[in-house]
Write an enzyme that holds these catalytic residues in place. Sequence first.
Site, PDB file in Angstrom:
ATOM      1  N   HIS A 374      29.733  40.760 -10.947  1.00  0.00           N
ATOM      2  CA  HIS A 374      28.474  39.998 -11.024  1.00  0.00           C
ATOM      3  C   HIS A 374      28.220  39.094  -9.831  1.00  0.00           C
ATOM      4  O   HIS A 374      27.234  38.360  -9.833  1.00  0.00           O
ATOM      5  CB  HIS A 374      28.453  39.120 -12.274  1.00  0.00           C
ATOM      6  CG  HIS A 374      28.427  39.867 -13.566  1.00  0.00           C
ATOM      7  ND1 HIS A 374      27.268  40.165 -14.237  1.00  0.00           N
ATOM      8  CD2 HIS A 374      29.427  40.387 -14.301  1.00  0.00           C
ATOM      9  CE1 HIS A 374      27.556  40.825 -15.341  1.00  0.00           C
ATOM     10  NE2 HIS A 374      28.863  40.973 -15.409  1.00  0.00           N
ATOM     11  N   LYS A 567      17.110  27.528 -13.877  1.00  0.00           N
ATOM     12  CA  LYS A 567      18.340  28.303 -13.772  1.00  0.00           C
ATOM     13  C   LYS A 567      19.436  27.312 -13.437  1.00  0.00           C
ATOM     14  O   LYS A 567      19.150  26.134 -13.169  1.00  0.00           O
ATOM     15  CB  LYS A 567      18.229  29.393 -12.696  1.00  0.00           C
ATOM     16  CG  LYS A 567      17.695  28.902 -11.341  1.00  0.00           C
ATOM     17  CD  LYS A 567      17.525  30.058 -10.362  1.00  0.00           C
ATOM     18  CE  LYS A 567      16.191  30.773 -10.469  1.00  0.00           C
ATOM     19  NZ  LYS A 567      16.291  32.221 -10.556  1.00  0.00           N
ATOM     20  N   ARG A 568      20.708  27.741 -13.460  1.00  0.00           N
ATOM     21  CA  ARG A 568      21.770  26.832 -13.061  1.00  0.00           C
ATOM     22  C   ARG A 568      21.485  26.263 -11.676  1.00  0.00           C
ATOM     23  O   ARG A 568      20.930  26.954 -10.811  1.00  0.00           O
ATOM     24  CB  ARG A 568      23.123  27.571 -13.085  1.00  0.00           C
ATOM     25  CG  ARG A 568      23.632  27.826 -14.485  1.00  0.00           C
ATOM     26  CD  ARG A 568      23.861  26.538 -15.244  1.00  0.00           C
ATOM     27  NE  ARG A 568      24.981  25.808 -14.716  1.00  0.00           N
ATOM     28  CZ  ARG A 568      26.172  25.722 -15.302  1.00  0.00           C
ATOM     29  NH1 ARG A 568      26.387  26.297 -16.479  1.00  0.00           N
ATOM     30  NH2 ARG A 568      27.142  25.041 -14.753  1.00  0.00           N
ATOM     31  N   LYS A 573      21.094  29.106  -4.936  1.00  0.00           N
ATOM     32  CA  LYS A 573      19.809  29.368  -5.592  1.00  0.00           C
ATOM     33  C   LYS A 573      18.674  28.541  -4.975  1.00  0.00           C
ATOM     34  O   LYS A 573      17.509  28.749  -5.247  1.00  0.00           O
ATOM     35  CB  LYS A 573      19.918  29.079  -7.090  1.00  0.00           C
ATOM     36  CG  LYS A 573      20.899  29.999  -7.828  1.00  0.00           C
ATOM     37  CD  LYS A 573      21.008  29.632  -9.305  1.00  0.00           C
ATOM     38  CE  LYS A 573      22.137  30.349 -10.032  1.00  0.00           C
ATOM     39  NZ  LYS A 573      21.771  31.726 -10.450  1.00  0.00           N
ATOM     40  N   THR A 678      18.079  37.416 -13.854  1.00  0.00           N
ATOM     41  CA  THR A 678      17.445  38.055 -15.006  1.00  0.00           C
ATOM     42  C   THR A 678      16.230  37.248 -15.463  1.00  0.00           C
ATOM     43  O   THR A 678      15.347  37.794 -16.117  1.00  0.00           O
ATOM     44  CB  THR A 678      18.435  38.209 -16.183  1.00  0.00           C
ATOM     45  OG1 THR A 678      19.213  37.021 -16.300  1.00  0.00           O
ATOM     46  CG2 THR A 678      19.362  39.390 -15.948  1.00  0.00           C
ATOM     47  N   LYS A 682      12.226  38.062 -17.007  1.00  0.00           N
ATOM     48  CA  LYS A 682      11.614  37.430 -18.179  1.00  0.00           C
ATOM     49  C   LYS A 682      10.245  36.865 -17.833  1.00  0.00           C
ATOM     50  O   LYS A 682       9.285  37.004 -18.600  1.00  0.00           O
ATOM     51  CB  LYS A 682      12.514  36.301 -18.704  1.00  0.00           C
ATOM     52  CG  LYS A 682      13.821  36.803 -19.286  1.00  0.00           C
ATOM     53  CD  LYS A 682      14.815  35.674 -19.545  1.00  0.00           C
ATOM     54  CE  LYS A 682      16.205  36.276 -19.699  1.00  0.00           C
ATOM     55  NZ  LYS A 682      17.281  35.260 -19.657  1.00  0.00           N
TER      56      LYS A 682
HETATM   57  C1  KOT Z   1      31.209  33.878 -12.196  1.00  0.00           C
HETATM   58  C2  KOT Z   1      32.306  33.116 -12.519  1.00  0.00           C
HETATM   59  C3  KOT Z   1      32.276  32.289 -13.631  1.00  0.00           C
HETATM   60  C4  KOT Z   1      31.126  32.219 -14.406  1.00  0.00           C
HETATM   61  C5  KOT Z   1      30.030  32.991 -14.071  1.00  0.00           C
HETATM   62  C6  KOT Z   1      30.056  33.819 -12.963  1.00  0.00           C
HETATM   63  C7  KOT Z   1      28.897  34.619 -12.625  1.00  0.00           C
HETATM   64  C8  KOT Z   1      27.651  34.584 -13.116  1.00  0.00           C
HETATM   65  N1  KOT Z   1      28.912  35.543 -11.718  1.00  0.00           N
HETATM   66  N2  KOT Z   1      27.720  36.107 -11.629  1.00  0.00           N
HETATM   67  N3  KOT Z   1      26.940  35.541 -12.476  1.00  0.00           N
HETATM   68  C9  KOT Z   1      25.531  35.928 -12.669  1.00  0.00           C
HETATM   69  O1  KOT Z   1      25.490  37.107 -13.485  1.00  0.00           O
HETATM   70  C10 KOT Z   1      24.150  37.505 -13.805  1.00  0.00           C
HETATM   71  C11 KOT Z   1      24.235  38.703 -14.731  1.00  0.00           C
HETATM   72  O2  KOT Z   1      24.683  39.825 -14.051  1.00  0.00           O
HETATM   73  C12 KOT Z   1      23.359  37.812 -12.548  1.00  0.00           C
HETATM   74  O3  KOT Z   1      22.034  38.110 -12.901  1.00  0.00           O
HETATM   75  C13 KOT Z   1      23.393  36.625 -11.590  1.00  0.00           C
HETATM   76  O4  KOT Z   1      22.778  36.993 -10.369  1.00  0.00           O
HETATM   77  C14 KOT Z   1      24.842  36.191 -11.351  1.00  0.00           C
HETATM   78  O5  KOT Z   1      24.871  35.025 -10.559  1.00  0.00           O
END
Ligand code: KOT
Length: 841
Positions: A374, A567-568, A573, A678, A682
Site C-alpha cells: 500500500h 484525510k490523515r 498529502k 480512496t 468517494k
Molecule cells: C502503512 C503503515 C501503517 C499504517 C498504514 C499504512 C498505509 C496506509 N500504507 N498505505 N496506506 C494507504 O492505503 C490506502 C489503501 O490502499 C491507499 O489508498 C493510500 O494511498 C495509502 O496511503
Amino acid sequence: VEASIPEPQRAAWKKFQATPFVTKEDFEKEVVRHVETTLARSMFNCDETAAYAAASLAFRDRLITEWNRTQQRQTFADTKRVYYLSLEFLMGRAFDNAMLNVGLKNVAKEGLSELGFRIEDIISQEHDAALGNGGLGRLAACFLDSMASLNYPAWGYGLRYRYGIFKQEIVDGYQVEVPDYWLDFNPWEFPRHDIVVDIQFYGGVRKYQDEHGRNIAKWEGGEMVKAVAYDVPIPGYDTPSTNNMRLWSSKAASGEFDFQKFNSGDYESSVADQQRAETISAVLYPNDNLDRGKELRLKQQYFWVAASLYDIVRRFKKSKRAWSEFPDQVAIQLNDTHPTLATVELQRILIDLEGLEWDEAWTIVTKTFGYTNHTVLPEALEKWSVPLMQNLLPRHLQIIYEINMYFLQSVERKFPGDREMLGRVSIIEESQPKMVRMAYLAIVGSHKVNGVAELHSDLIKTTIFKDFVKIFGPDKFTNVTNGITPRRWLHQANPRLSELIASKTGGLGFLKDLNILNELEKFADDKEFKKEWAEIKYANKVRLAKHIKTTTGVTVNPSALFDIQVKRIHEYKRQQMNIFGVIHRYLTIKAMTAEERKKLAPRVSIFGGKAAPGYWMAKTIIHLINNVGAKVNNDPDIGDLLKVIFLEDYNVSKAEIITPASDVSEHISTAGTEASGTSNMKFVLNGGLIIGTCDGANIEITREIGENNIFLFGNLAEDVEDLRHAHNYGSHTLDPDLLKVFETIKSGTFGDAGAFSALTSAIEDHGDYYLVSDDFHSYIQTQALVDEAYKNQDEWITKTILSVARMGFFSSDRCINEYAEMIWNVEPLAPEKGETDGLGK
Ligand code: KOT
C-alpha cells in the site's frame, strides 16, 4: 468435539428455529422485547440510547440467523475460502448499514416512529467502530462489504482493540488526543468464549534428533497469552449471505503461571501479568504510513497472526484432506506487511508440528498467500530488529533465516556471482542492528504481489521491488486498483442522490453493478434532472453547514464553493500547500477593489484529519490551519468571500456527512507518493469535482471520467527525483507567491510567528522534499480555473453528472472480483433460492 444433535431430535429444532422478522409489527415486537428483557427497561425509561440498543439487537439477531446459515452452507459446500488478514478494519457505524443491506430500513423507520423515535436520532447514537487509521483500514472494511455482497466465502481476521483511533479535540488551535473507549455497549460483536487459542512468546528453541534420526526443533518456555474470539457479522447487500469478521482479544493465560504466584502470595505480580497480557490488544497504533518498530506492535502482530492461523488450520483439518490440498481450500491475503509473520507461522506449523518436509511445506505456504503493498514511502516500510525478534519469537527468526538462505541460494543460481544483488535482496539487512525486511519476506512467501493503483503498481516494479521482478519474473507482480463500496458511500451517505439515480436507471440495481451508472450520461443535459441534481447537492451542503455551525460556531454560506480536503494529515498529502494557497487567496482578496471582489466566487475551505500523536510537523499544519481560520473568519473585510474551517475528529460517520457536500475536493499529494487514495473516488461518486496531482488513482479517475472533468496540476512522478536532486545540489529558487505567503506568516499575521517556522524552513532550508514550491504556481493557477468553472453552474453540473456516470469502475465489487480471479482462485457460493426467507422486501 462432536456436538451435533442426533437425527431424531432435529425435527424439534427445525420446528423452533429462529425466524428473522420481516414485517414492521414483528420488528416492533422484537424492539419492545429487547427493551423489556435484554435491557431490563420499560416504556417509562426508554431513551434514545436504549432504543438504539434494542433496535440494533433486533437486527443483530436477524444477522446472526443468516450468519449461521451462511456458515453452514459454506461448511457443507467445503469449497475454498478467503481469509483477509488486516490489522485495521475502519468499519464506522453498523446499524444503518445493516438495515440497508438487509433491505429493511423503511420497516425499521416506520416501526421506530410508531414507538416514538426518529430513525436519524437512533442511528446517531452509535459509536463508530474505528479500528483503523485511514485508507488502509477503510479499504479492508469496503472489501468485507463487497465479499459478502458477492457471496464469496470470506472471513476477515483482525484485533479487537479496546481503544480504536483516538478522538481528536482542537483546543486553542492544537490537536489534543482523547482515548476512544468504544466497547461500553457494542451489540455488533458476539463473544466466543469457547474459541480460545494459546499464544506463546519468548522462550527458547531446543534442537535434537528423534528416534528416526529426524531433526526436531522445539519452541519451549516463555510466556503464554490467550486469544479469545469475538465475531462480528458482515451482511451482504441484497443477499442473505452474512460473512464473519473475527477479532481477537488478549487475556492472561489462567492456570499454572499466575496460580502458582497467587498461591505463593505474589498477588500483585499475578495481577500485573494479567494486565500485561491484556495490553496486547489494548490499543491501535495511531500511525498512518509510518513504522516505529515497537516491541508491543510486534507482539500484536504475532498474537493476531498465530490465533488466526490456528483457527484456519483447525478448520482445514476438519475436512481430513491431504496437506497438499491446503492451498485449494485456503487463500490468505496479507493487507500490507503487518501480517507477514503468518507465512513463517504456517511454515512452522507444517514442519515443526505436522512433520512435513521443508520444501513441501514451503510450496504450500507460497501457494496460499498473496501480499498487497500500500505504500512506497521509505518510513512506512516495516523492518524488525533481529535482536528483538530473537527474543520474542526465537523459532520464527530461525525459520526466517532458513527461508532467506534458500531464497538467496536460488538468486545465486539465477545470477551467479552477483554479490551486490544478494545484499540488496536479502531478507536480512546487514545493518547495526540487523533488520528483517518484512516486505521482502512477504514477496518471497507469496505467489502474487499487488499494488493498489496502476501508477503505484508500476512504481513498485521499477523502484522498491525492481530486483524481485528480475528474480521472480513480472507475472508475480500485478495491479488491483482500489475501490469503494457504493452501498455505504452512495446509498447510505447520500440517500437522495441514490434515489434520484434509481428513479432514472430502473431501480437500485446500480448498487450491485455500478457500471449501470452509465445510463446517467443521457441526463447530463436534461434540465429537469440537472435541477434536481443541483438541489440535492445544495441540501447536502446545507446539512454540512449546519454541522459546521454546531461544531465550530462559524456560519458558512451554502451557496459558496465548498473546497474540501479530509484525510490523515501528512506532509506527503500536502495540506500545507492547501493552507498556503488559502493564505495566498486571502492576500489576493485583501488587495482587490470592491469591483474585483464582486466577480469572485465565495469559497469555504474545509479541512479535516488526524495527525499521528508523535508527528510534530503534521500537528503544526493543523495549528496553522486553525490560526488562519481564526484570522480570516473574523476579518470583516472578507465576509463570505473566504471561510476556513477545520472539522474536529474526522472519522467514517463524519465522512458520510462531508463527502456528499463537496464542490471540489483536494487530492494533491506529491506525484508518486499516494499509492491510490480512496476518498477521491468517494467525492466524485457523490457529484463533486476534484483538484489533484497525477498520482495514485487520480490518474485512472481521469481516464474514466475524462480530462475535461478534473483539475489536474503539478509535476509528474517521473520528474520528482531530478527535482529533489536539483533542490539539494543546484540553485533552489522558490516560488515568489509562496515567499509572500511565508512573509505574511513570519510577520505574525496568524499568531506567534515562531510556531510555524518548521513548516516554512522545511521548504526554504531543508530541500522541500515534497515539492511544495515546485507545484505551487501550477496549484494556484488551477484553483483560479476552478473559480472560473464554478461560475458557469450549468456546465459544472453537467461535468459532475458525467463524472458520476463514469465511476462504475471504482466499485470495490470490481476489486474483489479481480482478487478472486487473479489471486485467490475462489468462486462465489450463492445461497439457494428458497433456502432462507430472503430479504424483507
Ligand atoms: C502503512 C503503515 C501503517 C499504517 C498504514 C499504512 C498505509 C496506509 N500504507 N498505505 N496506506 C494507504 O492505503 C490506502 C489503501 O490502499 C491507499 O489508498 C493510500 O494511498 C495509502 O496511503
